[in-house]
Design an enzyme around this catalytic site. Sequence first.
Site, short mmCIF file in Angstrom:
data_model
loop_
_atom_site.label_atom_id
_atom_site.label_comp_id
_atom_site.label_asym_id
_atom_site.label_seq_id
_atom_site.Cartn_x
_atom_site.Cartn_y
_atom_site.Cartn_z
N LYS A 134 0.83 -1.21 0.00
CA LYS A 134 0.00 0.00 0.00
C LYS A 134 0.85 1.25 0.00
O LYS A 134 0.45 2.27 -0.56
CB LYS A 134 -0.98 0.00 1.17
CG LYS A 134 -2.01 -1.12 1.04
CD LYS A 134 -3.45 -0.70 1.23
CE LYS A 134 -4.36 -1.79 0.64
NZ LYS A 134 -5.70 -1.80 1.11
N LYS A 162 -4.12 -10.76 -6.82
CA LYS A 162 -5.39 -11.05 -6.13
C LYS A 162 -6.48 -10.10 -6.61
O LYS A 162 -6.21 -8.96 -6.98
CB LYS A 162 -5.20 -10.99 -4.61
CG LYS A 162 -5.63 -9.72 -3.97
CD LYS A 162 -5.71 -9.78 -2.45
CE LYS A 162 -6.04 -8.37 -1.98
NZ LYS A 162 -7.04 -8.21 -1.00
N LYS A 180 -10.73 -4.98 -4.44
CA LYS A 180 -11.81 -4.02 -4.65
C LYS A 180 -11.28 -2.64 -4.98
O LYS A 180 -12.01 -1.80 -5.46
CB LYS A 180 -12.73 -4.00 -3.44
CG LYS A 180 -12.07 -3.60 -2.13
CD LYS A 180 -13.13 -3.06 -1.19
CE LYS A 180 -13.63 -4.05 -0.19
NZ LYS A 180 -13.07 -3.77 1.15
P1 ATP Z 1 -8.21 -3.65 -0.93
O1 ATP Z 1 -8.32 -3.92 -2.37
O2 ATP Z 1 -8.51 -2.23 -0.57
O3 ATP Z 1 -6.95 -4.18 -0.30
P2 ATP Z 1 -9.74 -5.94 -0.24
O4 ATP Z 1 -10.46 -6.31 -1.48
O5 ATP Z 1 -8.55 -6.73 0.15
O6 ATP Z 1 -9.41 -4.41 -0.24
P3 ATP Z 1 -10.70 -5.92 2.48
O7 ATP Z 1 -11.80 -5.12 3.08
O8 ATP Z 1 -9.32 -5.48 2.80
O9 ATP Z 1 -10.83 -5.97 0.91
O10 ATP Z 1 -10.92 -7.45 2.84
C1 ATP Z 1 -12.05 -8.03 3.44
C2 ATP Z 1 -11.87 -9.53 3.53
O11 ATP Z 1 -11.87 -10.11 2.23
C3 ATP Z 1 -10.55 -9.97 4.19
O12 ATP Z 1 -10.81 -11.08 5.01
C4 ATP Z 1 -9.70 -10.37 3.02
O13 ATP Z 1 -8.73 -11.34 3.37
C5 ATP Z 1 -10.73 -10.96 2.08
N1 ATP Z 1 -10.30 -10.89 0.69
C6 ATP Z 1 -9.93 -9.76 0.03
N2 ATP Z 1 -9.62 -10.03 -1.24
C7 ATP Z 1 -9.76 -11.37 -1.40
C8 ATP Z 1 -9.55 -12.27 -2.50
N3 ATP Z 1 -9.15 -11.83 -3.68
N4 ATP Z 1 -9.80 -13.58 -2.30
C9 ATP Z 1 -10.22 -14.04 -1.11
N5 ATP Z 1 -10.43 -13.24 -0.03
C10 ATP Z 1 -10.19 -11.93 -0.16
#
Ligand code: ATP
Length: 338
Positions: free
Chosen positions: A123, A205, A208
């Site tokens: 980040k 990965k 969002k």
């Molecule tokens: P950002 O893109 O801002 O890092 P994020 O998509 O990782 O956000 P978070 O709110 O940080 O979203 O994550 C919420 C939950 O979703 C956490 O438990 C995280 O481990 C899970 N998660 C996020 N992305 C994935 C993915 N691609 N596959 C499986 N689990 C995920």
Amino acid sequence: MENTQNAPVTEKKKISLSGIQPTGVMTLGNYIGAVRNWVKFQQEYDCIYMIANLHALTVRQDPAALKKSTIAAYALMLACGVDPERSIAFVQSQVPYHTELTWILNCYTQFGEMSRMTQFKDKSAKHADNINVGLFSYPVLMATDILLYQSDVVPVGDDQKQHLEVTRDIAERFNGIYGNVFTVPEAYIPPSGARIMSLVDPTKKMSKSDENPNAFVAVLDDKDTVIRKFKRAVTDSEAEIVYREGKDGINNLLTIYSAVTGKTIAEVEAEFAGKGYGDFKLAVGETVADHLRPAREKFNEYMADKAFLENAMRSGAERAAYIARKTMSKVNKKVGII
Ligand code: ATP
Ligand code: LTN
């Protein structure tokens, strides 16, 4: 005012706690990796789930948009199946003990261990103009979220594993000095679907915060959008629907299809043996869209009932605060804060 009447009955079930940031939109990765396990765990555990809006401040936010997305994220968490009566569903900032305990835990966390966090490195590379101290100590706030509620199990995706390890280290360090103050939590990372990959670059990965909306499927995307995104998903130049090293795109689609249908990878491979990628992508798109439809419909119902949402948030925060306050006063006593 804290509502003690609604506090959970202490028949000593284990506690499951998790959170999601309200930034961006909930993706299929968030859903498969985390949120659907939160829903399942309601059968077995006392569950506490929150919208981590304080974590969102580590990246610059538009205030009005953050407020809106916090409410929408809360509604979507319920729409996905978190039951605000059975579980405690709340917004992090509405329980001030999170910021209070974070300060104390900051003083029991080492600079060196925070510097090793890969999410911080990623980040800070992404937001090089705003490498703030909050971004650096993000895992301490997350440790607080978990430790305040004496959580036993934390259902998260693969990317949060390191943060869970640090949470355990902080808890053990604190307990080592002051006796048994915190439950040392375990991460629950699902055996399959813990890392759903980007549809545009299946070596990354699904995130969002990806600038390219084709990289992720949002839980709230309509059917046509879901199908279109899967149709464009990057795969490979072979024509074999099998799970194999080097076939990141196909592996990802197989994982997603298996997660939403409950079929094993082997069953899915058999189902699509001899079929083309086009047919497979269409089937994945349709199945995912149908799977997500009820959440999308419920989301719209919740969003149309602001009074219900406000009430649920207030009651969730009161029930959470009832538990958090006990941990907080124990900690204050131990460290000598009057
Ligand atoms: P950002 O893109 O801002 O890092 P994020 O998509 O990782 O956000 P978070 O709110 O940080 O979203 O994550 C919420 C939950 O979703 C956490 O438990 C995280 O481990 C899970 N998660 C996020 N992305 C994935 C993915 N691609 N596959 C499986 N689990 C995920
Ligand atoms: N940091 C997490 C979200 C989060 C969380 C938590 C997860 C905030 N507090 C407590 C589990 C437990 C993320 O997914 N980025």
